[in-house]
Write a protein that holds these residues in place. Structure first.
Motif, short mmCIF file in Angstrom:
data_model
loop_
_atom_site.label_atom_id
_atom_site.label_comp_id
_atom_site.label_asym_id
_atom_site.label_seq_id
_atom_site.Cartn_x
_atom_site.Cartn_y
_atom_site.Cartn_z
N LEU A 189 0.82 -1.21 0.00
CA LEU A 189 0.00 0.00 0.00
C LEU A 189 0.86 1.26 0.00
CD1 LEU A 189 -2.55 -1.13 2.73
CD2 LEU A 189 -2.99 -0.97 0.28
N ASP A 190 0.24 2.38 -0.42
CA ASP A 190 0.96 3.65 -0.36
C ASP A 190 0.98 4.17 1.07
OD1 ASP A 190 -1.43 5.01 0.24
OD2 ASP A 190 -1.77 5.61 -1.83
N PRO A 191 1.89 5.12 1.38
CA PRO A 191 2.05 5.58 2.77
C PRO A 191 0.85 6.31 3.35
CG PRO A 191 4.04 6.03 1.49
CD PRO A 191 2.99 5.61 0.51
N SER A 192 -0.11 6.69 2.54
CA SER A 192 -1.32 7.29 3.10
C SER A 192 -2.28 6.22 3.61
CB SER A 192 -2.03 8.16 2.06
OG SER A 192 -2.59 7.36 1.02
N SER A 193 -2.10 4.98 3.18
CA SER A 193 -2.98 3.87 3.57
C SER A 193 -2.41 3.02 4.68
CB SER A 193 -3.28 2.99 2.36
OG SER A 193 -3.93 3.71 1.33
N ALA A 194 -1.08 2.96 4.77
CA ALA A 194 -0.41 2.16 5.81
C ALA A 194 1.01 2.68 5.96
CB ALA A 194 -0.39 0.68 5.45
N ILE A 195 1.57 2.49 7.13
CA ILE A 195 2.97 2.87 7.39
C ILE A 195 3.71 1.59 7.77
CG2 ILE A 195 4.56 4.28 8.72
CD1 ILE A 195 2.70 5.98 7.11
N THR A 196 4.75 1.25 7.04
CA THR A 196 5.51 0.04 7.31
C THR A 196 6.98 0.40 7.50
OG1 THR A 196 6.17 -0.57 5.05
CG2 THR A 196 3.92 -1.11 5.73
N ASN A 197 7.79 -0.61 7.82
CA ASN A 197 9.22 -0.35 7.98
C ASN A 197 10.02 -0.79 6.76
OD1 ASN A 197 8.65 -3.02 8.53
ND2 ASN A 197 10.14 -3.24 10.16
N TRP A 198 9.35 -0.90 5.61
CA TRP A 198 10.00 -1.21 4.34
C TRP A 198 9.51 -0.20 3.30
CZ3 TRP A 198 13.63 -5.03 4.30
CH2 TRP A 198 13.62 -5.94 5.36
N GLU A 244 -1.98 4.72 14.34
CA GLU A 244 -3.38 4.96 14.03
C GLU A 244 -3.68 4.67 12.56
OE1 GLU A 244 -7.20 5.36 14.10
OE2 GLU A 244 -5.92 5.24 15.88
N ILE A 245 -2.76 5.01 11.66
CA ILE A 245 -2.95 4.70 10.24
C ILE A 245 -3.02 3.19 10.03
CG2 ILE A 245 -1.86 4.80 7.96
CD1 ILE A 245 -0.83 7.60 8.72
N ASP A 246 -2.09 2.46 10.66
CA ASP A 246 -2.09 0.99 10.52
C ASP A 246 -3.31 0.37 11.19
OD1 ASP A 246 0.18 0.79 8.96
OD2 ASP A 246 1.53 0.60 10.66
N ASN A 247 -3.69 0.91 12.33
CA ASN A 247 -4.88 0.42 13.01
C ASN A 247 -6.11 0.57 12.12
OD1 ASN A 247 -6.57 -0.29 15.42
ND2 ASN A 247 -7.26 1.81 15.15
N ARG A 248 -6.21 1.70 11.46
CA ARG A 248 -7.35 1.94 10.57
C ARG A 248 -7.33 0.96 9.40
NH1 ARG A 248 -6.79 7.09 10.43
NH2 ARG A 248 -5.60 7.24 8.50
N ALA A 249 -6.14 0.72 8.83
CA ALA A 249 -6.03 -0.23 7.71
C ALA A 249 -6.39 -1.64 8.15
CB ALA A 249 -4.62 -0.20 7.13
#
Length: 263
Positions: A189-198, A244-249
């Protein structure tokens, strides 16, 4: 291939399993559900990014009593290799559909060590029931680095093809004849939909769900796992925003999958 649009777990709903390696789920409200099974993995050794024999044995014992036919949250992409342990529990032939910005087909750096970058290769090498792997959303550049010897056991639905929703039906009719286990790394996903460490792909959450809906209507889905949580930082406010972004996703994906359980 059309399988009457029925998911196995919809007929016999399984508990949602939350594998908490980093503690991140403690801060995600979607996971605060007394019906979820929480597996505390924070004390395990030999599991971060690379999984040694001790870590593998501990994880296999931990999930021994739980079915692969259900929904599993498996923390950061550093633990995406856990998909191998869930799919090892499937007793019949299946196809593995992986949504990931990376193919995870690298040769291992250390012999007999499973890693988050090599686990797809390990599944193909060791699991006779896995008849093929479809990788959806990987960078076109990274796909060029995948070893050629896997031939017709691995297929790619690349990042540049993902916006062609109608294309899945033609692709699946040619390549998918078995029930499907779905594994999602949110780095697709793009960074507006999820935040990851990759590094991440370009799909929005809505676009991913549109493609998943096609898969659910077309295929027989037998299990799902989701990873891609963001590791902690030293910036508390940034960490709260990312969580919060990841929680929402995660909450939205869970609602999406459960909507198919009811059909």
């Amino acid at each position: 291939m059309n399988h009457q649009s029925q998911a196995v777990f919809s007929r016999n709903s399984r508990p949602v399993v939350v594998m908490n390696f980093t503690g991140v789920y403690n801060y995600e409200s979607f996971a605060r559900n007394c019906q979820f099974v929480w597996l505390d993995c924070q004390h395990l050794n030999g599991t971060e990014c690379y999984c040694d024999e001790e870590g593998a044995s501990a994880l296999q014992r931990m999930i021994a009593d739980y079915s692969p036919q259900g929904i599993h949250f498996i923390d950061s992409g550093n633990y995406h290799y856990v998909t191998k342990f869930w799919t090892d529990k499937l007793a019949t032939p299946f196809a593995l559909l992986v949504f990931d910005h990376h193919p995870d087909m690298q040769p291992p750096l250390f012999e007999h060590i499973l890693s988050c970058g090599s686990w797809v290769k390990d599944v193909l090498d060791t699991n006779a029931n896995c008849k093929k792997v479809i990788i959806a959303g990987a960078s076109d550049r990274l796909l060029q680095e995948v070893p050629k010897e896997y031939g017709d056991r691995i297929h790619f639905y690349s990042e540049s093809s993902l916006d062609q929703e109608a294309g899945w039906k033609a692709f699946a009719s040619e390549h998918v004849s078995e029930p499907v286990y779905i594994s999602i790394d949110k780095d697709v996903l793009d960074p507006s939909s999820a935040i990851t460490n990759w590094d991440q792909g370009s799909l929005t959450l809505s676009e991913l769900e549109q493609l998943l809906a096609v898969v659910f209507r077309q295929e027989r889905v037998i299990g799902i796992d989701i990873c891609g949580e963001c590791s902690s930082t030293l910036n508390l406010f940034e960490e709260m925003r990312e969580t919060e972004i990841d929680n929402r996703a995660n909450g939205e994906l869970l609602r999406f999958f459960r909507s198919f359980e009811k059909r």
